[in-house]
Design a protein around this motif. Structure first.
Motif, PDB file in Angstrom:
ATOM      1  N   LEU A   1      45.525  37.379-129.820  1.00 11.63           N
ATOM      2  CA  LEU A   1      44.791  38.260-130.730  1.00 11.63           C
ATOM      3  C   LEU A   1      44.692  39.660-130.122  1.00 11.63           C
ATOM      4  N   LEU A   2      45.010  40.666-130.932  1.00 12.76           N
ATOM      5  CA  LEU A   2      44.926  42.059-130.487  1.00 12.76           C
ATOM      6  C   LEU A   2      43.755  42.772-131.152  1.00 12.76           C
ATOM      7  N   PHE A   3      43.526  42.453-132.424  1.00 15.89           N
ATOM      8  CA  PHE A   3      42.421  43.044-133.182  1.00 15.89           C
ATOM      9  C   PHE A   3      41.958  42.037-134.232  1.00 15.89           C
ATOM     10  N   ARG A   4      40.640  42.003-134.433  1.00 15.78           N
ATOM     11  CA  ARG A   4      40.097  41.209-135.543  1.00 15.78           C
ATOM     12  C   ARG A   4      38.933  41.971-136.151  1.00 15.78           C
ATOM     13  N   GLY A   5      38.969  42.126-137.473  1.00 15.67           N
ATOM     14  CA  GLY A   5      37.913  42.846-138.176  1.00 15.67           C
ATOM     15  C   GLY A   5      36.613  42.059-138.189  1.00 15.67           C
ATOM     16  N   ALA A   6      35.502  42.793-138.305  1.00 16.07           N
ATOM     17  CA  ALA A   6      34.177  42.182-138.239  1.00 16.07           C
ATOM     18  C   ALA A   6      34.003  41.066-139.269  1.00 16.07           C
ATOM     19  N   ASP A   7      34.530  41.274-140.468  1.00 20.58           N
ATOM     20  CA  ASP A   7      34.376  40.226-141.475  1.00 20.58           C
ATOM     21  C   ASP A   7      35.618  39.336-141.549  1.00 20.58           C
ATOM     22  N   ARG A   8      36.469  39.444-140.521  1.00 17.32           N
ATOM     23  CA  ARG A   8      37.630  38.548-140.361  1.00 17.32           C
ATOM     24  C   ARG A   8      38.608  38.649-141.537  1.00 17.32           C
ATOM     25  N   GLU A   9      38.643  39.835-142.130  1.00 18.76           N
ATOM     26  CA  GLU A   9      39.526  40.068-143.259  1.00 18.76           C
ATOM     27  C   GLU A   9      40.868  40.620-142.816  1.00 18.76           C
ATOM     28  N   LEU A  10      40.972  40.948-141.536  1.00 15.97           N
ATOM     29  CA  LEU A  10      42.189  41.589-141.037  1.00 15.97           C
ATOM     30  C   LEU A  10      42.374  41.222-139.572  1.00 15.97           C
ATOM     31  N   THR A  11      43.593  40.772-139.231  1.00 15.60           N
ATOM     32  CA  THR A  11      43.892  40.515-137.817  1.00 15.60           C
ATOM     33  C   THR A  11      45.253  41.101-137.473  1.00 15.60           C
ATOM     34  N   LEU A  12      45.354  41.504-136.217  1.00 17.29           N
ATOM     35  CA  LEU A  12      46.625  41.917-135.634  1.00 17.29           C
ATOM     36  C   LEU A  12      46.842  41.027-134.421  1.00 17.29           C
ATOM     37  N   PHE A  13      47.973  40.323-134.398  1.00 20.20           N
ATOM     38  CA  PHE A  13      48.226  39.467-133.235  1.00 20.20           C
ATOM     39  C   PHE A  13      49.709  39.429-132.905  1.00 20.20           C
ATOM     40  N   ALA A  14      49.973  39.056-131.648  1.00 19.10           N
ATOM     41  CA  ALA A  14      51.352  38.890-131.172  1.00 19.10           C
ATOM     42  C   ALA A  14      51.617  37.397-131.033  1.00 19.10           C
ATOM     43  N   LEU A  15      52.752  36.959-131.551  1.00 14.68           N
ATOM     44  CA  LEU A  15      53.155  35.555-131.415  1.00 14.68           C
ATOM     45  C   LEU A  15      54.346  35.503-130.463  1.00 14.68           C
ATOM     46  N   VAL A  16      54.166  34.767-129.367  1.00 14.86           N
ATOM     47  CA  VAL A  16      55.208  34.669-128.340  1.00 14.86           C
ATOM     48  C   VAL A  16      55.816  33.267-128.398  1.00 14.86           C
ATOM     49  N   VAL A  17      57.104  33.210-128.687  1.00  7.99           N
ATOM     50  CA  VAL A  17      57.807  31.923-128.777  1.00  7.99           C
ATOM     51  C   VAL A  17      58.865  31.886-127.670  1.00  7.99           C
ATOM     52  N   PRO A  18      58.710  30.965-126.691  1.00  3.38           N
ATOM     53  CA  PRO A  18      59.651  30.931-125.570  1.00  3.38           C
ATOM     54  C   PRO A  18      61.089  30.679-126.022  1.00  3.38           C
TER      55      PRO A  18
END
Ligand SMILES: [Fe+2]
Length: 192
Positions: free
Chosen positions: A71-88
């Motif tokens: 998780l990189l960012f998550r909005g207070a009301d959890r309506e928006l997230t920015l995340f990185a997905l790492v797949v080996p």
């Protein structure tokens, strides 16, 4: 709750600010995705904003295969997230859905993506290279699986309009086509 910046940098703050402005001004999810596209493309093209610690696999993955969802960012009301997905290298996600619209793009490595229809039959396959991205507008093309095809891990960036790591969504068995409840979690933040 307040906004959470797990990656607390000016680049992420400005990106989130611009994304929220675009969403507020757009008449639909599709229009919001179109408005965010240039900004998202620029993020994927920037080699410096994502620290190496967010590009590492997770041996204890809830998704299996050492896959790390950071998780990189998550909005207070959890309506928006920015995340990185790492797949080996050589690993693949389960077949899964997202249940939210947004943008998904490849930052590093290469992937094959398999898209399934709502009967969990394979519909389309495509290869993704760094910088490639697409709008996810469920229910269209919401069920997919990604596999890393590069000799190093792949890192994809997800901007989605839910708390993707913590909501209950679905994984699917490719043989029985059955859905199972699925919660992927994040490496760096617990779900409540
Ligand atoms: Fe996905």
């Amino acid at each position: 709750m307040s906004d959470e910046y797990l990656l607390d940098t000016p680049v992420v703050h400005e990106f989130v600010h611009d994304v929220r402005a675009a969403i507020a001004a757009a008449p639909s999810a599709a229009a919001a995705c179109d408005a965010i596209r240039p900004r998202f493309g620029a993020l994927l093209a920037d080699p410096d904003w994502l620290p190496e610690r967010f590009q590492q696999p997770n041996p204890d993955s809830g998704m299996g295969g050492g896959i790390g969802q950071w998780l990189l960012f998550r909005g207070a009301d959890r309506e928006l997230t920015l995340f990185a997905l790492v797949v080996p290298a050589g690993a693949a996600t389960p077949i899964h859905d997202h249940l939210a619209w947004g943008l998904v793009g490849l930052y590093r490595g290469s992937q094959d993506e398999e898209i399934y229809d709502d009967r969990v039959d394979l519909k389309e396959q495509r290869a993704l290279a760094p910088g490639d991205f697409y709008a996810l507008l469920p229910p269209r093309d919401d069920i997919h699986r990604v596999r890393t095809t590069s000799p190093e891990q792949s890192v994809s960036i997800h901007l989605l309009t839910n708390d993707t790591g913590c909501v209950w969504r679905h994984s699917y068995d490719e043989h029985t086509h059955q859905a199972e409840p699925f919660r992927s979690g994040y490496v760096n933040v617990p779900c409540d």
